[in-house]
Write a protein that holds these residues in place. Structure first.
Motif, short mmCIF file in Angstrom:
data_model
loop_
_atom_site.label_atom_id
_atom_site.label_comp_id
_atom_site.label_asym_id
_atom_site.label_seq_id
_atom_site.Cartn_x
_atom_site.Cartn_y
_atom_site.Cartn_z
N ALA A 205 0.83 -1.20 0.00
CA ALA A 205 0.00 0.00 0.00
C ALA A 205 0.87 1.25 0.00
O ALA A 205 0.57 2.22 -0.71
N GLU A 206 1.94 1.24 0.77
CA GLU A 206 2.85 2.39 0.79
C GLU A 206 3.51 2.57 -0.57
O GLU A 206 3.66 3.69 -1.05
N SER A 207 3.87 1.48 -1.19
CA SER A 207 4.49 1.54 -2.51
C SER A 207 3.51 2.10 -3.55
O SER A 207 3.88 2.93 -4.37
N LEU A 208 2.27 1.65 -3.46
CA LEU A 208 1.25 2.16 -4.39
C LEU A 208 1.00 3.64 -4.18
O LEU A 208 0.85 4.39 -5.14
N ARG A 209 0.97 4.08 -2.93
CA ARG A 209 0.79 5.51 -2.65
C ARG A 209 1.96 6.32 -3.19
O ARG A 209 1.78 7.40 -3.74
N ALA A 210 3.17 5.80 -3.04
CA ALA A 210 4.35 6.49 -3.55
C ALA A 210 4.30 6.57 -5.08
O ALA A 210 4.63 7.61 -5.66
N GLN A 211 3.89 5.50 -5.72
CA GLN A 211 3.76 5.52 -7.18
C GLN A 211 2.71 6.53 -7.62
O GLN A 211 2.90 7.24 -8.60
N GLN A 212 1.60 6.61 -6.89
CA GLN A 212 0.55 7.55 -7.23
C GLN A 212 1.02 8.99 -7.05
O GLN A 212 0.73 9.86 -7.87
N ARG A 213 1.75 9.25 -5.96
CA ARG A 213 2.29 10.60 -5.74
C ARG A 213 3.25 10.98 -6.87
O ARG A 213 3.24 12.12 -7.35
N HIS A 214 4.06 10.03 -7.30
CA HIS A 214 5.00 10.28 -8.40
C HIS A 214 4.24 10.59 -9.69
O HIS A 214 4.59 11.53 -10.41
N ALA A 215 3.21 9.80 -9.98
CA ALA A 215 2.41 10.03 -11.19
C ALA A 215 1.70 11.38 -11.12
O ALA A 215 1.64 12.10 -12.12
N ASP A 216 1.20 11.74 -9.94
CA ASP A 216 0.53 13.04 -9.77
C ASP A 216 1.51 14.19 -9.99
O ASP A 216 1.17 15.19 -10.60
N ALA A 217 2.73 14.03 -9.49
CA ALA A 217 3.75 15.07 -9.66
C ALA A 217 4.13 15.23 -11.14
O ALA A 217 4.28 16.34 -11.63
N GLU A 218 4.28 14.10 -11.83
CA GLU A 218 4.59 14.16 -13.26
C GLU A 218 3.46 14.84 -14.03
O GLU A 218 3.72 15.65 -14.93
N HIS A 219 2.23 14.51 -13.70
CA HIS A 219 1.07 15.12 -14.35
C HIS A 219 1.06 16.63 -14.11
O HIS A 219 0.87 17.41 -15.04
N ALA A 220 1.27 17.04 -12.88
CA ALA A 220 1.26 18.47 -12.54
C ALA A 220 2.36 19.21 -13.29
O ALA A 220 2.14 20.33 -13.77
N GLU A 221 3.53 18.60 -13.41
CA GLU A 221 4.64 19.24 -14.13
C GLU A 221 4.30 19.38 -15.61
O GLU A 221 4.56 20.42 -16.22
N LEU A 222 3.70 18.35 -16.19
CA LEU A 222 3.33 18.41 -17.61
C LEU A 222 2.24 19.45 -17.84
O LEU A 222 2.30 20.21 -18.81
N VAL A 223 1.26 19.52 -16.96
CA VAL A 223 0.20 20.53 -17.06
C VAL A 223 0.80 21.93 -16.99
O VAL A 223 0.47 22.80 -17.80
N ALA A 224 1.71 22.15 -16.05
CA ALA A 224 2.35 23.47 -15.92
C ALA A 224 3.14 23.82 -17.17
O ALA A 224 3.10 24.96 -17.65
N ARG A 225 3.85 22.84 -17.72
CA ARG A 225 4.65 23.07 -18.93
C ARG A 225 3.76 23.45 -20.11
O ARG A 225 4.04 24.41 -20.84
N ILE A 226 2.68 22.72 -20.29
CA ILE A 226 1.76 23.00 -21.39
C ILE A 226 1.08 24.35 -21.18
O ILE A 226 0.91 25.13 -22.11
N THR A 227 0.70 24.64 -19.94
CA THR A 227 0.05 25.92 -19.63
C THR A 227 0.94 27.10 -19.98
O THR A 227 0.47 28.09 -20.57
N ARG A 228 2.22 27.01 -19.63
CA ARG A 228 3.16 28.11 -19.95
C ARG A 228 3.21 28.35 -21.45
O ARG A 228 3.20 29.49 -21.91
N VAL A 229 3.26 27.28 -22.22
CA VAL A 229 3.33 27.40 -23.68
C VAL A 229 2.03 28.00 -24.24
O VAL A 229 2.06 28.87 -25.11
N LEU A 230 0.91 27.53 -23.73
CA LEU A 230 -0.38 28.04 -24.22
C LEU A 230 -0.55 29.52 -23.91
O LEU A 230 -1.11 30.26 -24.72
#
Length: 83
Positions: free
Chosen positions: A11-36
């Motif tokens: 469960a801890e491993s899954l939560r860590a994976q989810q936090r990592h995926a959420d961070a990657e998503h947030a970074e990609l959203v921010a990158r796309i937003t800056r360009v737009l």
């Protein structure tokens, strides 16, 4: 008792994976937003269907932040161009 410890680690491993995926998503959203906001295009490599879905999800979120729809097209090399 040992089974419970294994489940907790999983469960801890899954939560860590989810936090990592959420961070990657947030970074990609921010990158796309800056360009737009600069009204430019961004080219993002998409090697498989999972990448394509990840980029589309981030593009929709970025478009919501900017207040406009994001146009997307795929290049011959397989990249996604957003603008």
């Amino acid at each position: 008792m040992v089974d419970d410890a294994h489940r907790t680690e999983s469960a801890e491993s899954l939560r860590a994976q989810q936090r990592h995926a959420d961070a990657e998503h947030a970074e990609l959203v921010a990158r796309i937003t800056r360009v737009l906001r600069r009204r430019e295009e961004i080219r993002i490599p998409a090697s498989d269907q999972d990448d394509l879905e990840r980029i589309r999800r981030a593009a929709r979120a970025a478009g919501t932040r900017v207040g406009r729809r994001v146009a997307a097209r795929r290049t011959a090399e397989g990249d996604i161009v957003l603008g």
